[in-house]
Write a protein that holds these residues in place. Sequence first.
Motif, PDB file in Angstrom:
ATOM      1  N   VAL A  85       2.418   1.745  -3.406  1.00  0.00           N
ATOM      2  CA  VAL A  85       1.473   2.277  -4.388  1.00  0.00           C
ATOM      3  C   VAL A  85       1.357   3.790  -4.246  1.00  0.00           C
ATOM      4  O   VAL A  85       1.430   4.536  -5.234  1.00  0.00           O
ATOM      5  CB  VAL A  85       0.089   1.611  -4.226  1.00  0.00           C
TER       6      VAL A  85
ATOM      7  N   VAL B   8       0.835  -1.203   0.000  1.00  0.00           N
ATOM      8  CA  VAL B   8       0.000   0.000   0.000  1.00  0.00           C
ATOM      9  C   VAL B   8       0.868   1.250   0.000  1.00  0.00           C
ATOM     10  O   VAL B   8       0.636   2.199  -0.764  1.00  0.00           O
ATOM     11  CB  VAL B   8      -0.952  -0.002   1.218  1.00  0.00           C
TER      12      VAL B   8
ATOM     13  N   VAL C 141      -6.722   2.827  -1.432  1.00  0.00           N
ATOM     14  CA  VAL C 141      -5.635   1.860  -1.573  1.00  0.00           C
ATOM     15  C   VAL C 141      -5.809   0.847  -0.446  1.00  0.00           C
ATOM     16  O   VAL C 141      -5.884   1.224   0.724  1.00  0.00           O
ATOM     17  CB  VAL C 141      -4.249   2.530  -1.497  1.00  0.00           C
TER      18      VAL C 141
END
Length: 389
Positions: free
Chosen positions: A211, A208, A348
């Motif tokens: 990202v 996460v 996310v």
Amino acid sequence: MRNESLFPMPPEITQVILGGGSPIDLDGLRIQSHDEAWNFALNYGYDMSIPSQWARVVKVYEDAIDFLEGVVLEGTDLHVPHELRTLGDPLDLLVWASERPRTLDGRWSCAVLRVMHTLFHVDHNVNLRYLPEIQRQVFDRYDQYLVCEDGRWCLRGAYDVPLVTVERKENKDRVSMLLKMLHKPENVAETIYDQIGIRLVAEDQLGVLMVIRFLLDHHVLMPTHIKPSRSRNLMIDLEALAAWTEAMPPLFQVYDLSSEERRALSHTLALKPGSQEQNPFSSKDYSAVQFTARTLIRLPGPAAPALESVQKRLESLGRSDLVDLARIPELIQEQEEFTFFFAHEVQVMEQSGFQSSRSGPASHSEYKQRQRDAARRRVLQGILQEEPC
């Protein structure tokens, strides 16, 4: 001139203007005649002497009845009274909603008007007119880096970040917008920030963070365009993240971690349950990093499409001379762009949290049911048995 006492103050002043409450939470109006109702509608925005505007109000009234029967009252033994489902004049609702003492028809009139008011705000949201082009411009920012090979997603740019899956929310339908607005104190469509959204699912908490870092490094997300009040971190323990970052060895590379080391690190970084206040309609099991980003949208001036249509028509008729004579290409170029910031939601998640969102208390269907229950309580004030009469 009507001789009227100015005190005590009506609830429109004490509850809404001075108290900051929502007008749809008022328990009635103060309209005593059809003429007053007509004037109220005129200043609301509809001249009921104009057939097209009259027809629009009637259509919204009919849609409000359908929404009440098909959504709000679903699963109950209640129905909108026949008198309210067969009105010849929607302005009667305003008069009935003002009756004192409060009658059952008056309470139902208030319920219908609450939904109608919300529908007017949905239907007059100017962004919805341009939504396909807005969606294209928002998603293009992500699509230039999103790659799917052999069923596997990743973000690919200066470096790669693997993904479990990608989902897009390409617009809330009208019912979803109504439900959302009916439990929001603001109750206007401009404050719905997730009409468009994207969900990126990573392997774990570390994924996460990778990202989010990728999106920032490649300027897909601009920190200057994040709406602070809309950021919710229900996944990452910031203190644990700061401690890990401080203890990080020189030249650290995520890809050097073993599977076991990565699992342990993700567990350390995971936010402990109850650490953050959540959306009251979300399950305690819901886990995500969620924020609202704004994108500057550029649309052609309103006259440009019409000019282009005229140009094509004249050219198809073999009258290019008229195109040149009227300076249509130059006029198209001179049209000023229509620009504005549009907010979209970014989520996310890690894969276990994503899987739990598919079923059980954290699922979207359960979330929508909690929204429906809240909307029902608000719309049917004074009608539901548990509400005071």
